[in-house]
Design a protein around this motif. Structure first.
Motif, PDB file in Angstrom:
ATOM      1  N   GLY A 309       0.900   0.922  -7.570  1.00  0.00           N
ATOM      2  CA  GLY A 309       1.083  -0.337  -6.860  1.00  0.00           C
ATOM      3  C   GLY A 309       2.409  -1.030  -7.123  1.00  0.00           C
ATOM      4  O   GLY A 309       2.596  -2.177  -6.705  1.00  0.00           O
ATOM      5  N   LYS A 310       3.341  -0.346  -7.790  1.00  0.00           N
ATOM      6  CA  LYS A 310       4.643  -0.948  -8.074  1.00  0.00           C
ATOM      7  C   LYS A 310       5.735  -0.392  -7.161  1.00  0.00           C
ATOM      8  O   LYS A 310       6.922  -0.554  -7.427  1.00  0.00           O
ATOM      9  CB  LYS A 310       5.026  -0.703  -9.539  1.00  0.00           C
ATOM     10  CG  LYS A 310       4.085  -1.362 -10.540  1.00  0.00           C
ATOM     11  CD  LYS A 310       4.096  -2.891 -10.387  1.00  0.00           C
ATOM     12  CE  LYS A 310       3.200  -3.548 -11.434  1.00  0.00           C
ATOM     13  NZ  LYS A 310       3.183  -5.024 -11.250  1.00  0.00           N
ATOM     14  N   GLY A 311       5.319   0.255  -6.081  1.00  0.00           N
ATOM     15  CA  GLY A 311       6.280   0.799  -5.127  1.00  0.00           C
ATOM     16  C   GLY A 311       6.508  -0.158  -3.961  1.00  0.00           C
ATOM     17  O   GLY A 311       6.636  -1.365  -4.145  1.00  0.00           O
ATOM     18  N   VAL A 312       6.507   0.380  -2.741  1.00  0.00           N
ATOM     19  CA  VAL A 312       6.832  -0.384  -1.540  1.00  0.00           C
ATOM     20  C   VAL A 312       5.614  -0.457  -0.628  1.00  0.00           C
ATOM     21  O   VAL A 312       4.912   0.539  -0.439  1.00  0.00           O
ATOM     22  CB  VAL A 312       8.001   0.277  -0.774  1.00  0.00           C
ATOM     23  CG1 VAL A 312       8.361  -0.546   0.460  1.00  0.00           C
ATOM     24  CG2 VAL A 312       9.213   0.439  -1.683  1.00  0.00           C
ATOM     25  N   LYS A 313       5.384  -1.637  -0.067  1.00  0.00           N
ATOM     26  CA  LYS A 313       4.304  -1.794   0.918  1.00  0.00           C
ATOM     27  C   LYS A 313       4.788  -1.268   2.266  1.00  0.00           C
ATOM     28  O   LYS A 313       5.856  -1.647   2.758  1.00  0.00           O
ATOM     29  CB  LYS A 313       3.918  -3.267   1.039  1.00  0.00           C
ATOM     30  CG  LYS A 313       2.748  -3.510   1.985  1.00  0.00           C
ATOM     31  CD  LYS A 313       2.395  -4.993   2.031  1.00  0.00           C
ATOM     32  CE  LYS A 313       1.253  -5.256   2.985  1.00  0.00           C
ATOM     33  NZ  LYS A 313       0.910  -6.699   3.046  1.00  0.00           N
ATOM     34  N   SER A 314       3.997  -0.387   2.866  1.00  0.00           N
ATOM     35  CA  SER A 314       4.388   0.231   4.132  1.00  0.00           C
ATOM     36  C   SER A 314       4.553  -0.815   5.221  1.00  0.00           C
ATOM     37  O   SER A 314       3.762  -1.758   5.322  1.00  0.00           O
ATOM     38  CB  SER A 314       3.335   1.268   4.558  1.00  0.00           C
ATOM     39  OG  SER A 314       3.599   1.734   5.867  1.00  0.00           O
ATOM     40  N   VAL A 315       5.589  -0.646   6.047  1.00  0.00           N
ATOM     41  CA  VAL A 315       5.821  -1.570   7.150  1.00  0.00           C
ATOM     42  C   VAL A 315       4.777  -1.389   8.250  1.00  0.00           C
ATOM     43  O   VAL A 315       4.564  -2.295   9.070  1.00  0.00           O
ATOM     44  CB  VAL A 315       7.251  -1.366   7.718  1.00  0.00           C
ATOM     45  CG1 VAL A 315       7.348  -0.045   8.490  1.00  0.00           C
ATOM     46  CG2 VAL A 315       7.676  -2.526   8.604  1.00  0.00           C
ATOM     47  N   ARG A 316       4.102  -0.245   8.281  1.00  0.00           N
ATOM     48  CA  ARG A 316       3.137   0.047   9.337  1.00  0.00           C
ATOM     49  C   ARG A 316       1.677  -0.076   8.889  1.00  0.00           C
ATOM     50  O   ARG A 316       0.775   0.107   9.680  1.00  0.00           O
ATOM     51  CB  ARG A 316       3.383   1.457   9.887  1.00  0.00           C
ATOM     52  CG  ARG A 316       4.753   1.585  10.545  1.00  0.00           C
ATOM     53  CD  ARG A 316       5.076   3.019  10.918  1.00  0.00           C
ATOM     54  NE  ARG A 316       6.401   3.110  11.516  1.00  0.00           N
ATOM     55  CZ  ARG A 316       7.519   3.198  10.814  1.00  0.00           C
ATOM     56  NH1 ARG A 316       7.471   3.231   9.489  1.00  0.00           N
ATOM     57  NH2 ARG A 316       8.686   3.261  11.424  1.00  0.00           N
ATOM     58  N   SER A 317       1.430  -0.325   7.611  1.00  0.00           N
ATOM     59  CA  SER A 317       0.062  -0.467   7.104  1.00  0.00           C
ATOM     60  C   SER A 317       0.101  -1.324   5.855  1.00  0.00           C
ATOM     61  O   SER A 317       1.138  -1.847   5.463  1.00  0.00           O
ATOM     62  CB  SER A 317      -0.546   0.907   6.799  1.00  0.00           C
ATOM     63  OG  SER A 317       0.094   1.498   5.689  1.00  0.00           O
ATOM     64  N   HIS A 318      -1.060  -1.460   5.215  1.00  0.00           N
ATOM     65  CA  HIS A 318      -1.132  -2.252   3.986  1.00  0.00           C
ATOM     66  C   HIS A 318      -1.061  -1.365   2.746  1.00  0.00           C
ATOM     67  O   HIS A 318      -1.291  -1.839   1.635  1.00  0.00           O
ATOM     68  CB  HIS A 318      -2.427  -3.068   3.977  1.00  0.00           C
ATOM     69  CG  HIS A 318      -2.493  -4.080   5.085  1.00  0.00           C
ATOM     70  ND1 HIS A 318      -1.675  -5.194   5.126  1.00  0.00           N
ATOM     71  CD2 HIS A 318      -3.252  -4.129   6.206  1.00  0.00           C
ATOM     72  CE1 HIS A 318      -1.946  -5.894   6.211  1.00  0.00           C
ATOM     73  NE2 HIS A 318      -2.880  -5.271   6.885  1.00  0.00           N
TER      74      HIS A 318
END
Length: 377
Positions: A309-318
């Motif tokens: 959970g310390k990466g990047v949140k997807s622009v197309r999903s959660h």
């Protein structure tokens, strides 16, 4: 059997505009097209009726004739023998529905206004801004609608006049023996109207050059190669035609610590010689700040630690990616004489049990020995 009124067939009023007619046709064509009705003859006939109505009402010249003479305008000999022939062409409906997307145009009738060009803006962003999202102000040199003439191209207080050559149709008919050929009107270039008193600000074009300042909202999670479309923010079309779109092309700059792979982040974490051997706790960076990482004893270079959970949140999903930390064991440098003596003492105390303390080294040299033995045989 008498034909139904074309406006009734498409479900539009008699003063409906081109856009409303096309929208009604798309909706009905999708519903009644033979590919979707699985051989239903009744619906197939209904589709032909819809197509015929659209072919007439979507063509200015045919629509004017229909409004004046009704169905008789298209019957053999209608309008005193000078009708439009024996009905509509029931070809590929989907080609007409999507023709404007792929560059096609209407058959006959007045030419449509030419839409303004699309534009591209290259936007460089830091990894932090790309991950969190940001509103950015951008300046784009483009064409905008001329204010004095409101995009018409005609001098304020005047307006474009119907072309006397084609009478507003945008095309003229040239007869060559038995054949009649339709061509773009040379007087108005297919517009159907001419400007006799052009606007001095835009010289009759209906648009002027200007650097436009826009506020673009970049969503969280974008990456290099993503495009954000700003509808209607491209070049203004000539003579009041619709504007094109502006596409913001994202490029994320290299980061000094992190490397991004889709939604995951990767970084190398230096670990001291003693911490790697004995175990301990170190601080590692994330995009949200520092966190503690437990290092087990006997950690080797290359070991990967996953921080979920310390990466990047997807622009197309959660979905949120992870941070992958690669251990890099640092060999001590700039040792004093006493420090070097301590390491030698450690080496001596290990004595003959090198295999136990350095299994990778032993395995490597065993492989090397086997390699040269194989070459000799």
């Amino acid at each position: 059997m008498s034909k139904r009124d074309y406006y009734e067939v498409l479900g539009v009023s008699k003063d409906a505009g081109e856009r409303e007619i096309k929208k009604a046709y798309k909706r009905l064509a999708m519903k009644y097209h033979p590919d979707r009705t699985q051989g239903d003859k009744g619906k197939e006939e209904q589709f032909k009726e819809i197509k015929e109505a659209y072919e007439v009402l979507n063509d200015d010249q045919k629509r004017a004739a229909y409004d004046q003479y009704g169905h008789a305008a298209f019957e053999q000999g209608g309008m005193g023998g000078g009708g439009f022939g024996g009905g509509a062409d029931f070809g590929d409906a989907f080609g007409d529905i999507f023709g404007d997307i792929f560059g096609g145009g209407r058959r006959g009738g007045q030419s449509r206004q030419r839409r303004g060009s699309d534009l591209r803006y290259n936007l460089e962003m830091t990894l932090e801004d790309a991950v969190k999202g940001k509103s950015v102000e951008i300046k784009v040199p483009t064409y905008v609608s001329c204010e004095p003439c409101n995009g018409s191209g005609a001098k304020k207080g005047t307006s474009a006049k119907t072309c006397a050559t084609c009478h507003g149709h945008g095309q003229v008919q040239m007869r060559q023996g038995l054949f009649a050929v339709q061509q773009t009107c040379p007087s108005c270039s297919g517009k159907g109207k001419v400007i006799t008193d052009p606007c001095p600000s835009c010289r009759g074009q209906g648009r002027v050059e200007k650097t436009k300042t826009l506020n673009a909202k970049i969503p969280a999670g974008v990456d290099t190669g993503d495009r954000i479309r700003l509808s209607g923010e491209g070049e203004a079309g000539e003579h009041g035609a619709p504007a094109g779109d502006l596409y913001v092309q994202v490029h994320v700059k290299d980061h000094p610590i992190f490397v991004r792979d889709e939604n995951n982040l990767f970084c190398e974490v230096p670990i001291s010689f003693t911490t790697a051997a004995l175990g301990g706790e170190i601080e590692v960076p994330t995009l949200e700040g520092k966190v503690k990482l437990k290092v087990p004893k006997e950690t080797q270079t290359g070991k990967m630690f996953r921080l979920r959970g310390k990466g990047v949140k997807s622009v197309r999903s959660h979905v949120v990616g992870d941070l992958m930390c690669k251990a890099v064991i640092e060999t001590p440098v700039n040792l004093s004489g006493d420090q070097a003596d301590l390491l030698r003492q450690l080496e001596e105390k290990m004595g003959k049990n090198q295999t136990k303390h350095r299994p990778k080294e032993t395995g490597f040299f065993d492989s090397v020995k086997q390699f040269f033995d194989d070459l000799k045989s």
